[in-house]
Every structure is written in C-alpha cells, then in structure tokens.
Design an enzyme around this catalytic site. Structure first.
Site, PDB file in Angstrom:
ATOM      1  N   ASP A 133       0.872  -1.166   0.000  1.00  0.00           N
ATOM      2  CA  ASP A 133       0.000   0.000   0.000  1.00  0.00           C
ATOM      3  C   ASP A 133       0.923   1.235   0.000  1.00  0.00           C
ATOM      4  O   ASP A 133       2.120   1.110   0.315  1.00  0.00           O
ATOM      5  CB  ASP A 133      -0.892  -0.034   1.239  1.00  0.00           C
ATOM      6  N   LEU A 134       0.392   2.398  -0.346  1.00  0.00           N
ATOM      7  CA  LEU A 134       1.239   3.606  -0.391  1.00  0.00           C
ATOM      8  C   LEU A 134       1.075   4.480   0.858  1.00  0.00           C
ATOM      9  O   LEU A 134       1.978   4.576   1.688  1.00  0.00           O
ATOM     10  CB  LEU A 134       0.897   4.422  -1.646  1.00  0.00           C
ATOM     11  N   ASP A 135      -0.138   5.066   0.957  1.00  0.00           N
ATOM     12  CA  ASP A 135      -0.392   6.041   2.020  1.00  0.00           C
ATOM     13  C   ASP A 135      -0.368   5.352   3.382  1.00  0.00           C
ATOM     14  O   ASP A 135      -1.161   4.445   3.637  1.00  0.00           O
ATOM     15  CB  ASP A 135      -1.759   6.712   1.814  1.00  0.00           C
ATOM     16  N   THR A 137       1.347  10.124   4.187  1.00  0.00           N
ATOM     17  CA  THR A 137       0.497  11.129   3.541  1.00  0.00           C
ATOM     18  C   THR A 137      -0.856  11.265   4.222  1.00  0.00           C
ATOM     19  O   THR A 137      -1.604  12.188   3.897  1.00  0.00           O
ATOM     20  CB  THR A 137       0.297  10.774   2.066  1.00  0.00           C
ATOM     21  N   LYS A 158      -8.813   5.976   5.939  1.00  0.00           N
ATOM     22  CA  LYS A 158      -7.609   5.300   5.443  1.00  0.00           C
ATOM     23  C   LYS A 158      -7.975   4.151   4.515  1.00  0.00           C
ATOM     24  O   LYS A 158      -8.794   3.299   4.866  1.00  0.00           O
ATOM     25  CB  LYS A 158      -6.759   4.808   6.621  1.00  0.00           C
ATOM     26  N   SER A 182      -2.663   0.626  -4.330  1.00  0.00           N
ATOM     27  CA  SER A 182      -3.137   1.802  -3.601  1.00  0.00           C
ATOM     28  C   SER A 182      -4.492   2.274  -4.121  1.00  0.00           C
ATOM     29  O   SER A 182      -4.787   2.140  -5.304  1.00  0.00           O
ATOM     30  CB  SER A 182      -2.122   2.939  -3.766  1.00  0.00           C
ATOM     31  N   ALA A 183      -5.288   2.874  -3.231  1.00  0.00           N
ATOM     32  CA  ALA A 183      -6.570   3.459  -3.643  1.00  0.00           C
ATOM     33  C   ALA A 183      -6.378   4.854  -4.242  1.00  0.00           C
ATOM     34  O   ALA A 183      -7.316   5.433  -4.798  1.00  0.00           O
ATOM     35  CB  ALA A 183      -7.496   3.547  -2.436  1.00  0.00           C
ATOM     36  N   LYS A 232     -11.083  -1.096  -1.724  1.00  0.00           N
ATOM     37  CA  LYS A 232     -10.844  -1.904  -0.545  1.00  0.00           C
ATOM     38  C   LYS A 232     -12.029  -1.689   0.427  1.00  0.00           C
ATOM     39  O   LYS A 232     -12.487  -0.567   0.527  1.00  0.00           O
ATOM     40  CB  LYS A 232      -9.543  -1.477   0.159  1.00  0.00           C
ATOM     41  N   GLU A 261      -0.047  -3.302   4.663  1.00  0.00           N
ATOM     42  CA  GLU A 261      -1.189  -2.390   4.743  1.00  0.00           C
ATOM     43  C   GLU A 261      -1.259  -1.693   6.097  1.00  0.00           C
ATOM     44  O   GLU A 261      -0.937  -2.293   7.115  1.00  0.00           O
ATOM     45  CB  GLU A 261      -2.492  -3.187   4.560  1.00  0.00           C
ATOM     46  N   ASP A 262      -1.726  -0.445   6.113  1.00  0.00           N
ATOM     47  CA  ASP A 262      -1.932   0.266   7.380  1.00  0.00           C
ATOM     48  C   ASP A 262      -3.412   0.465   7.689  1.00  0.00           C
ATOM     49  O   ASP A 262      -3.743   0.993   8.749  1.00  0.00           O
ATOM     50  CB  ASP A 262      -1.267   1.647   7.335  1.00  0.00           C
TER      51      ASP A 262
HETATM   52  C1  BG6 Z   1      -5.743   5.963   0.060  1.00  0.00           C
HETATM   53  C2  BG6 Z   1      -5.787   6.789   1.323  1.00  0.00           C
HETATM   54  O1  BG6 Z   1      -4.466   5.437  -0.116  1.00  0.00           O
HETATM   55  O2  BG6 Z   1      -6.083   6.759  -1.073  1.00  0.00           O
HETATM   56  C3  BG6 Z   1      -7.156   7.424   1.466  1.00  0.00           C
HETATM   57  O3  BG6 Z   1      -5.522   5.956   2.441  1.00  0.00           O
HETATM   58  C4  BG6 Z   1      -7.464   8.249   0.223  1.00  0.00           C
HETATM   59  O4  BG6 Z   1      -7.184   8.236   2.614  1.00  0.00           O
HETATM   60  C5  BG6 Z   1      -7.373   7.358  -1.018  1.00  0.00           C
HETATM   61  O5  BG6 Z   1      -8.756   8.808   0.305  1.00  0.00           O
HETATM   62  C6  BG6 Z   1      -7.636   8.115  -2.320  1.00  0.00           C
HETATM   63  O6  BG6 Z   1      -6.588   9.018  -2.529  1.00  0.00           O
HETATM   64  P1  BG6 Z   1      -6.581  10.148  -3.655  1.00  0.00           P
HETATM   65  O7  BG6 Z   1      -5.144  10.619  -3.660  1.00  0.00           O
HETATM   66  O8  BG6 Z   1      -6.969   9.507  -4.953  1.00  0.00           O
HETATM   67  O9  BG6 Z   1      -7.551  11.197  -3.233  1.00  0.00           O
HETATM   68 MG    MG Z   2      -2.873   3.138   3.498  1.00  0.00          MG
END
Ligand code: BG6
Ligand code: MG
Length: 216
Positions: A8-10, A16, A44, A113-114, A144, A168-169
């Site tokens: 996962d990224l964030d 972030t 998240k 990542s989302a 997710k 994953e967090d």
């Molecule tokens: C996820 C974050 O990685 O990405 C969420 O944990 C965030 O908090 C989601 O809403 C979507 O991110 P973005 O950058 O497309 O608005």
């Molecule tokens: Mg995350």
C-alpha cells in the site's frame, strides 16, 4: 513458486495520511463543522469519493451533484498543494531497506493503492523504480475491502494470490488482502489491525530474517 510483494502507499511507504487529513479538515471547517483525527481513521484506504460521502454524513450536509463534484476537486487541489514539496525525507523508516532487500533477490514488487495520486508521489520520493507494477485508484473499480486492487496486482506480477504478501496500514486494506487469500501484514497499531496475519509498528521492527522466511 515465487513470492510477490504488494505495498500500500499512504501510511505504509509515506505518511500522507496527515495531508489527506488536513485537506479534509479544511473542507469540513469551510462547511461549518469539525473533523477529528479519530474520524480520519475511517478514511484510510478509502476512495476519495467515499471519503467525501462519509465527511458529508459526519457534518450532516446535503450536497447537490454539482457541489459534490466541486468539493472533490477542491479537496484534491488542497491535497496536491500539501504533497507538492514532498521528497525522499518523507519516506517512512526502513522502507528503502526492505525494497532494496527484495530487489536484490529479484522479488517482484507491486503497488496496490486506492490513490489516484500514487505515481507522482512515488516519483517525488524517488521510489518509482523499485516497482514492477503499479495498481492505483485510476485502475480499480471496486475499493478496498474488495480484493480487486490486490488481485490485479498479483495478476500483473504473474504470481498466484496465495503467494503474495501485502503490507497495509488500513483496516479496509487488511480485509482486502485477506479476501484475496494473501498474507496480510499490518503496519501500525495492533489494536486497529487485529485481522492481519502479522502486525508491526513500522518497518524498523521487520528483520531481514523475517522477510527471508516469507520468500521460501
Ligand atoms: C488511500 C488513502 O491510499 O487513497 C485514502 O488511504 C485516500 O485516505 C485514497 O482517500 C484516495 O486518494 P486520492 O489521492 O486519490 O484522493
Ligand atoms: Mg494506506
């Protein structure tokens, strides 16, 4: 059978979540209500659209489609302003060590990542070259805890889902990994991530012996 790794990224590679929080908080305040750190936990791993729906629920704000679309754009513009100055100093501790260890063993690595901002963030922190595959918010249709993002990642890596390891967090992310039949590793708070197969506070707690064990 080879093992694939999906990150996962964030909240796993970079912190972030704090910038997402600030951007959502700004919007909430503009709309006349508070948005707390605890409420931010629910955001998240959750898509931007779903986050705004939850935010408006919290503030009990009714929105027209036009307002909804405008607020989505506004939040993202504020978020982009926060991440603009990101650099390698914002990589979470020991992430490069783990990526380097896997790279040296030719282990295939994917991002799952989302976020629709995943690629520019990886570029800014100079980690893009570690990833063989990027699956992000631009390429998934089901968020997710649906396993789609990780299943696409496994498919693109050419690794069977049951041979994939996911970091994953987010609660939703651990659920997605478990649904995908992958080995889930929670990064963060053990109380929040109890569904994960293994849980570590951060990557500094993960030994190279442990990683080695996952490869065999
Ligand atoms: C996820 C974050 O990685 O990405 C969420 O944990 C965030 O908090 C989601 O809403 C979507 O991110 P973005 O950058 O497309 O608005
Ligand atoms: Mg995350």
């Amino acid at each position: 059978q080879k093992t694939g790794f999906i990150f996962d990224l964030d909240g796993v590679i970079v912190d972030t979540a704090k910038y997402h929080y600030l951007a959502w908080k700004k919007l909430a305040n503009e709309l006349g209500f508070e948005f707390t750190h605890e409420q931010n936990e629910l955001f998240k791993g959750v898509s931007r659209k779903r986050c705004l729906e939850i935010l408006l629920d919290i503030g009990q704000v009714e929105a027209t489609q036009e307002q909804f679309d405008r607020w989505m754009i506004e939040k993202n513009e504020d978020y982009l302003a926060y991440i603009e100055k990101m650099d390698a100093s914002e990589i979470l501790p020991d992430v490069p060590k783990v990526l380097q260890f896997l790279k040296e063993r030719n282990v295939p690595i994917a991002l799952g990542s989302a976020s629709k901002n995943a690629r520019p963030i990886l570029e800014k922190v100079q980690l893009l070259s570690y990833f063989d595959v990027l699956v992000d918010g631009n390429s998934v249709t089901k968020a997710k805890p649906d396993p789609e993002v990780f299943l696409i990642g496994a498919d693109k890596l050419g690794v069977a889902p049951e041979h994939c390891v996911v970091f994953e967090d987010a609660v939703a992310g651990i659920a997605a990994a478990n649904h995908a039949n992958m080995l889930s590793i929670g990064i963060g708070n053990a109380d929040v991530l109890s569904e994960a197969k293994f849980i570590f506070k951060d990557f500094t707690e993960i030994s190279l012996e442990f990683l080695e064990g996952l490869l065999s």
